[in-house]
Design an enzyme around this catalytic site. Structure first.
Site, short mmCIF file in Angstrom:
data_model
loop_
_atom_site.label_atom_id
_atom_site.label_comp_id
_atom_site.label_asym_id
_atom_site.label_seq_id
_atom_site.Cartn_x
_atom_site.Cartn_y
_atom_site.Cartn_z
N ASP A 83 37.78 29.68 33.98
CA ASP A 83 38.60 29.73 32.78
C ASP A 83 39.87 30.55 33.01
O ASP A 83 40.92 30.24 32.44
CB ASP A 83 37.80 30.31 31.61
N CYS A 132 32.33 35.56 39.25
CA CYS A 132 31.30 34.52 39.13
C CYS A 132 31.85 33.11 38.92
O CYS A 132 31.08 32.19 38.68
CB CYS A 132 30.33 34.87 38.00
N HIS A 168 32.20 21.34 33.69
CA HIS A 168 30.80 21.76 33.69
C HIS A 168 29.88 20.71 34.30
O HIS A 168 28.83 21.04 34.85
CB HIS A 168 30.37 22.20 32.29
N GLU A 226 38.12 36.20 31.51
CA GLU A 226 38.37 34.77 31.69
C GLU A 226 39.73 34.35 31.14
O GLU A 226 40.06 33.16 31.15
CB GLU A 226 37.31 33.94 30.95
C1 PEP Z 1 34.26 30.83 34.41
O1 PEP Z 1 34.95 30.48 33.45
O2 PEP Z 1 34.71 31.10 35.54
C2 PEP Z 1 32.79 30.94 34.26
C3 PEP Z 1 32.05 31.43 35.22
O3 PEP Z 1 32.24 30.43 33.12
P1 PEP Z 1 32.05 28.86 32.86
O4 PEP Z 1 32.34 28.14 34.14
O5 PEP Z 1 30.66 28.66 32.39
O6 PEP Z 1 33.06 28.60 31.80
MG MG Z 2 34.10 30.37 31.48
#
Ligand code: PEP
Ligand code: MG
Length: 581
Positions: free
Chosen positions: A456, A503, A190, A432
C-alpha cells in the site's frame, strides 16, 4: 500454440487443461474451431443448456417458496427460451456452418435476438433483460465453472479468468487448481498474494487470455517469467516439464536451511517471519524455517465465508495459529476489509474510489460491533501467548488513538464479565501511507511496534493502483521516494526504540533484501515460500556489504538504475539462484 506475456506473481511451472471462469462481464471474441471439433462444441452447448435449465428450475422452485408463485413465473420465460427449438437450432447452425466456438455462437445468436426485442413495443422490449440473463447463464456454464464449482473441481486445471476476487481465490479448490492466468491485476493484488501464499504458479495482467483459450485447452504457466502458453506443441511441453523439475530441485536444495539461523556472515541476526492469510499456513511458515508470524491477514476469515464470522470463529482461528506456532511471536493484524476485499461486492452502492474509501481501520471504526468482536476474541485467545495486535492503514493520530481506546473498552468489558483475557497485548500499526511514514516520529511515541506495508505504501505514494494491470509497470518498490520513506521510518524506530519490521511483498523479493538490510531493516515478514531464499541471501552477505549497497543506491535517482544495480549485486551474492533477477 500461442504465447502470452504478463506479470509473473507466483513462481513455478504448471501444466494442465484450462478451466475458464467468470465470462459474465466481458465480450466473447469470435473464435473458430476446426470443422472436426464442431461435435465437441455441440456437446458442450447441450450440456450447458441442460445445466442452465436445471438451475432455472431450482430458482423457480425456491423463489416460489420464498416469495410467491407470481414472481417465480418470470423464470418461465427463461425456460421457454432454453426449450425453443428454433433458437437452439440457430446455435447449432452457427457452430456447424461458421465453425465458431459454442460460446461465440451463443453470444452472437442471443445478441441478435436481443436486438429484435429492442425494436418491439415497450412491454416486450423489457424482455431484453431476460435474454441477456440467459446469455450470461449459458456462457457461465459454457466457458467456466460456476463460483461454487471453483471450490470443487473434478480434475487438475489451470484457471483462466478475467479477474478473480480475493474471496474467489481464497475459496478455490486448492488440490486441483494448479495455476492461475488472469487478464487483470498487478504484482501485489490480493489475488496474487494468495496465489503466492498457496504456492500456486500465477501470471496476471495478461489482458485477454480468457478470450484466447477454450475450456479444455492445454495450458502452461511459467509464474517465474510471466509466460502463459496455450495449446503448446510437444517440444514446448517437454521443455517446460524439464523446467518444472529444475524448479522443484532448486526448492529442495534450500531445505537444509530450515533450521539454520538467518544470520549474516559477520554475525548479525535478522528476524525472518512469515505472512499468512489462513491459520493452517502457520505450519508452512515454520516448515520453511520462519521464526514466527509477522503478519496475519485476519480479514481472510471473512473472504470465502458464507456468513459473518462469530466471536468463536475468530477465537478458534487465533487459537489454531497460536497452537501451531508453539510460543513463537504472532502479529495479528485487525480486519483490513474494503477496497478489493469484500465490502464492495456486497455494498448496495459501491464506492467510487474504494482504495481511497472506507477500507481497513476506517471501516472497522465505522463498524464497531464487528471490530469489537474481533478484538474480544483476540484478547481472549492470546492469554499466555506471544501475540501482538496491529492496526492497518492508519493515516492520522486520531485513528490510532480511537483504535487503542476501543481495545481498552473491550478489555474492560471482558474484565467486568469476568472473562479471562490478555491485559498487556502490544499494540502496533502498519505504515502503509505517506502520511504515516512522514509522521512516524509522532506515531513512534504511541505504539509498541511498526510494520511497513510496502504494497500500500507504493500504491499511495506513487499513485498507482496495485491491482491495475494498465499501470503495473509504474508499481515499483525501487522508486527513490519509497526507499526514502522506508529509511525515515527505520530511523524513527531507532530513535524511539520501536521495533520496525517490513511485511509488504518487497520483503519477500530477494533482489531487495540486501538493500533493505543496509537501510536498517532487521525484521522481515514474507510469504512462506520466499523464506528459504531470503535466508540464503542473508547468510551469504556481511552487514557491511549490505550497508554499502544501500549507500550506493541512495545516490541514484531513478528506479531502473536502482533495480539494475541491486540485481547485479544480488546475482554476485547468489550466483546459483534459480530466480530470474
Ligand atoms: C501492505 O500493504 O504492504 C500489506 C502488507 O498489507 P496488504 O497487502 O494486506 O494490503
Ligand atoms: Mg496493506
Amino acid at each position: 500454440m500461442k504465447t502470452k506475456e504478463g506479470i509473473g506473481v507466483s513462481p513455478g511451472v504448471a501444466i494442465a487443461p484450462a478451466a475458464i471462469v467468470d465470462a459474465e462481464e466481458f465480450d466473447i471474441p469470435e473464435r473458430h474451431v476446426a470443422p472436426e471439433l464442431s461435435g465437441r462444441e455441440i456437446n458442450r452447448l447441450e450440456k450447458a443448456v441442460e445445466i442452465s435449465q436445471n438451475e432455472i428450475l431450482d430458482l423457480r422452485k425456491s423463489t416460489s417458496e420464498q416469495i410467491g408463485k407470481e414472481i417465480a413465473s418470470i423464470f418461465d420465460f427463461h425456460l421457454g427460451l432454453l426449450k425453443d427449438t428454433t433458437l437452439l437450432k440457430k446455435f447449432t447452425d452457427a457452430i456447424n456452418d461458421d465453425h465458431v466456438t459454442s460460446e461465440y455462437a451463443v453470444a452472437a445468436v442471443l445478441r441478435a435476438y436481443a436486438k429484435e426485442f429492442l425494436d418491439m413495443p415497450q412491454y416486450l422490449a423489457d424482455r431484453v433483460k431476460d435474454v441477456y440473463d440467459i446469455e450470461k447463464r449459458l456462457l457461465r456454464n459454457l466457458v467456466g465453472q460456476s463460483r461454487q464449482a471453483l471450490k470443487h473441481l473434478e480434475s487438475d486445471r489451470i484457471l483462466l479468468a478475467h479477474d478473480l476476487t480475493p474471496s474467489q481465490t481464497a475459496g478455490m479448490d486448492r488440490e486441483h487448481v494448479l495455476g492461475l492466468a488472469i487478464d487483470a491485476g498487478g504484482q501485489t493484488s490480493h489475488t496474487a498474494i494468495v496465489a503466492k501464499a498457496l504456492g500456486i504458479p500465477a501470471v496476471v495482467g495478461l489482458n485477454s487470455v480468457t478470450g484466447e483459450a477454450t475450456a479444455g485447452d492445454m495450458v502452461i504457466i511459467d509464474g517465474h517469467r510471466g509466460t502463459v502458453i496455450i495449446d503448446p506443441d510437444e517440444k514446448t511441453l517437454a521443455h517446460y516439464r524439464v523446467l518444472a523439475k529444475q524448479q522443484v530441485e532448486f526448492i529442495h536444495s534450500l531445505d537444509s536451511l530450515k533450521d539454520l539461523p538467518a544470520v549474516t556472515l559477520d554475525g548479525h541476526e535478522i528476524n525472518l517471519l512469515g505472512n499468512i492469510e489462513f491459520p493452517a499456513e502457520a505450519a508452512s511458515v515454520i516448515n520453511k524455517g520462519g521464526t514466527g508470524i509477522g503478519l496475519y491477514r485476519t480479514e481472510f476469515l471473512y473472504l470465502g465465508a458464507e456468513s459473518e464470522p462469530t466471536e468463536e470463529d475468530h477465537y478458534n482461528a487465533y487459537k489454531e495459529v497460536i497452537d501451531l506456532c508453539k510460543g513463537r511471536p504472532i502479529v495479528v493484524r485487525t480486519l483490513d476489509l474494503g477496497a478489493d476485499k469484500q465490502t464492495q461486492s456486497r455494498a448496495r452502492t459501491p464506492e467510487r474510489n474504494p482504495f481511497l474509501g472506507c477500507r481497513s481501520i476506517r471501516f472497522c471504526l465505522q463498524e464497531l460491533p464487528m471490530f469489537k468482536t474481533q478484538i474480544r476474541a483476540l484478547l481472549r485467545a492470546s492469554v499466555d501467548a506471544d501475540v501482538r495486535m496491529m492496526f492497518p492503514l492508519i493515516t492520522n493520530l486520531r485513528e490510532l488513538r480511537q483504535a487503542k481506546a476501543i481495545v481498552r473498552d473491550v478489555a474492560e468489558d471482558l474484565e467486568e464479565d469476568g472473562i479471562e483475557h490478555r491485559h498487556d497485548i502490544p499494540l502496533g500499526m502498519m505504515i502503509e501511507t505517506p502520511s504515516a511514514a512522514l509522521q512516524c516520529n509522532a506515531f513512534a511515541q504511541e505504539v509498541d511496534f511498526f510494520s511497513i506495508g510496502t504494497n500500500d505504501l507504493i500504491q499511495y505514494t506513487l499513485a498507482v493502483d496495485r491491482a491495475n494491470e494498465k499501470v503495473a509497470p509504474l508499481f515499483t518498490a525501487a522508486h527513490p521516494a519509497i526507499l526514502r520513506l522506508i529509511k525515515e521510518v527505520i530511523r524513527a524506530g531507532q530513535r524511539y526504540e520501536v521495533p520496525v519490521s517490513l511485511c509488504g511483498e518487497m520483503g519477500g523479493d530477494v533482489v531487495f533484501t540486501m538493500l533493505l538490510m543496509g537501510l536498517g531493516v532487521t525484521t522481515f515478514s514474507c510469504t512462506p515460500p520466499a523464506i528459504p531464499e531470503i535466508k540464503q541471501l542473508i547468510r551469504s552477505v556481511t552487514m557491511e556489504q549490505a550497508a554499502k549497497v544501500a549507500r550506493r543506491v541512495m545516490t541514484f535517482d531513478g528506479d531502473q538504475e536502482i533495480l539494475n544495480y541491486i540485481r547485479v549485486a544480488t546475482r554476485k551474492v547468489l550466483p546459483d539462484a534459480y530466480t530470474n533477477f
